[in-house]
Design a protein around this motif. Sequence first.
Motif, PDB file in Angstrom:
ATOM      1  N   SER A 198      11.546 -93.976 -14.873  1.00  0.00           N
ATOM      2  CA  SER A 198      10.811 -93.984 -15.869  1.00  0.00           C
ATOM      3  C   SER A 198      10.364 -95.468 -16.595  1.00  0.00           C
ATOM      4  O   SER A 198      11.265 -95.758 -16.445  1.00  0.00           O
ATOM      5  CB  SER A 198      10.710 -93.177 -16.959  1.00  0.00           C
ATOM      6  OG  SER A 198      10.571 -91.850 -16.344  1.00  0.00           O
ATOM      7  N   ASP A 220       6.808 -86.362 -23.356  1.00  0.00           N
ATOM      8  CA  ASP A 220       6.933 -88.365 -23.224  1.00  0.00           C
ATOM      9  C   ASP A 220       7.374 -88.505 -24.287  1.00  0.00           C
ATOM     10  O   ASP A 220       7.513 -89.780 -24.381  1.00  0.00           O
ATOM     11  CB  ASP A 220       6.145 -88.462 -22.297  1.00  0.00           C
ATOM     12  CG  ASP A 220       5.848 -87.920 -20.988  1.00  0.00           C
ATOM     13  OD1 ASP A 220       6.788 -87.094 -20.607  1.00  0.00           O
ATOM     14  OD2 ASP A 220       4.529 -87.826 -20.467  1.00  0.00           O
ATOM     15  N   ARG A 255       6.236 -91.275 -16.882  1.00  0.00           N
ATOM     16  CA  ARG A 255       6.747 -91.213 -15.653  1.00  0.00           C
ATOM     17  C   ARG A 255       5.963 -90.839 -14.745  1.00  0.00           C
ATOM     18  O   ARG A 255       4.555 -90.920 -14.305  1.00  0.00           O
ATOM     19  CB  ARG A 255       7.338 -89.695 -15.577  1.00  0.00           C
ATOM     20  CG  ARG A 255       7.713 -88.713 -16.828  1.00  0.00           C
ATOM     21  CD  ARG A 255       8.409 -87.454 -17.024  1.00  0.00           C
ATOM     22  NE  ARG A 255       7.295 -86.878 -17.104  1.00  0.00           N
ATOM     23  CZ  ARG A 255       5.953 -86.314 -17.294  1.00  0.00           C
ATOM     24  NH1 ARG A 255       6.885 -85.704 -16.371  1.00  0.00           N
ATOM     25  NH2 ARG A 255       4.976 -85.942 -17.758  1.00  0.00           N
ATOM     26  N   PRO A 274      13.604 -90.368 -17.465  1.00  0.00           N
ATOM     27  CA  PRO A 274      13.694 -89.433 -16.832  1.00  0.00           C
ATOM     28  C   PRO A 274      14.334 -91.142 -15.670  1.00  0.00           C
ATOM     29  O   PRO A 274      13.713 -92.057 -15.534  1.00  0.00           O
ATOM     30  CB  PRO A 274      13.210 -88.998 -16.206  1.00  0.00           C
ATOM     31  CG  PRO A 274      12.739 -88.637 -17.442  1.00  0.00           C
ATOM     32  CD  PRO A 274      12.344 -89.558 -19.543  1.00  0.00           C
ATOM     33  N   ASP A 278      19.137 -91.798 -14.818  1.00  0.00           N
ATOM     34  CA  ASP A 278      18.522 -91.037 -16.458  1.00  0.00           C
ATOM     35  C   ASP A 278      19.015 -92.011 -16.752  1.00  0.00           C
ATOM     36  O   ASP A 278      20.433 -91.814 -17.720  1.00  0.00           O
ATOM     37  CB  ASP A 278      19.256 -89.414 -16.278  1.00  0.00           C
ATOM     38  CG  ASP A 278      18.429 -88.679 -15.091  1.00  0.00           C
ATOM     39  OD1 ASP A 278      16.755 -88.161 -14.936  1.00  0.00           O
ATOM     40  OD2 ASP A 278      18.365 -87.253 -15.093  1.00  0.00           O
TER      41      ASP A 278
END
Length: 285
Positions: free
Chosen positions: A132, A106, A96, A129, A71
């Motif tokens: 991603s 997003d 993602r 995240p 993250d």
Amino acid sequence: QEQRNRLVAWARGARRPGDLTRAPQPPVINNSRWEIGEPDLIVQAAEVEKIPATGFIPYRFVDLPYVFPEDTWVQSLELMPQNRRVVHHALLSIKRPGAERDPDRDTLIATAPGMPPVTLPEGTALKIPKGSQLSLILHYVTTGKEEEDRISAGLRFPRTPVMRQARYMIFEQTTFSIPPGEPHHREAVMRLMPQDVIPLIFILHTHLRGKDMAVFAEYPDGKSETLIALPNYDFYWQLYYWLEPGVRIFPKYTRVRVVAHYDNSRFNAYNPDHTRWVTWGPQTH
């Protein structure tokens, strides 16, 4: 006038310094080619985009070749095309794994004429995240000769603890139909705040028939206010409109309404064709 006279007398005299303990800190000169300063992470498109000499170019979708191992919080973002002449606009989003794109969740940054990069206030950041990638929607235009571009994204990470997560909310109207010759066509869209929200920034966007746009808040206690009014929209000079952080809050269930007017008449010098019905579309024509 008294203050002006004082300045003139100072300039014509010895120009002695005042109390230097009250002087502001000198500006920090940014020698980087990036407006946000030298990024902590630069991700470049894997391939060069070939742009033909003429014609309309469909949107191109490019995934940048980097997978985030953890993250990751980002405070500053900038998109840097190699060839700005051919970039109408670009939109950077989070891709993602195994999930459909959610514009609210997003979206990271857009670049368009006159639009600066994004640097969020201290303690506020966007979250990418784990697992991603970054994904680009690229809108290229032709220049009359064959061109190339290879775009990069620059990211700077927070230097202080992150206390608030930044998110976008997209207010979009895609079902409108503007009659031929209509000089003041109104469209509106409203969204209900699902939780308490601290607004930071407004990005207002329309195309060549856009005339004006305003944003209003209707609070749960019955009060309302105008948040921003842009009376003379200019497609060729798009800006971010920042609010002072923390001054205003939208309590849960606040209604935020956006109202825009469109000029599809022959008096709009930017109008490609005032004889046509106009509906939503990604291309400016």
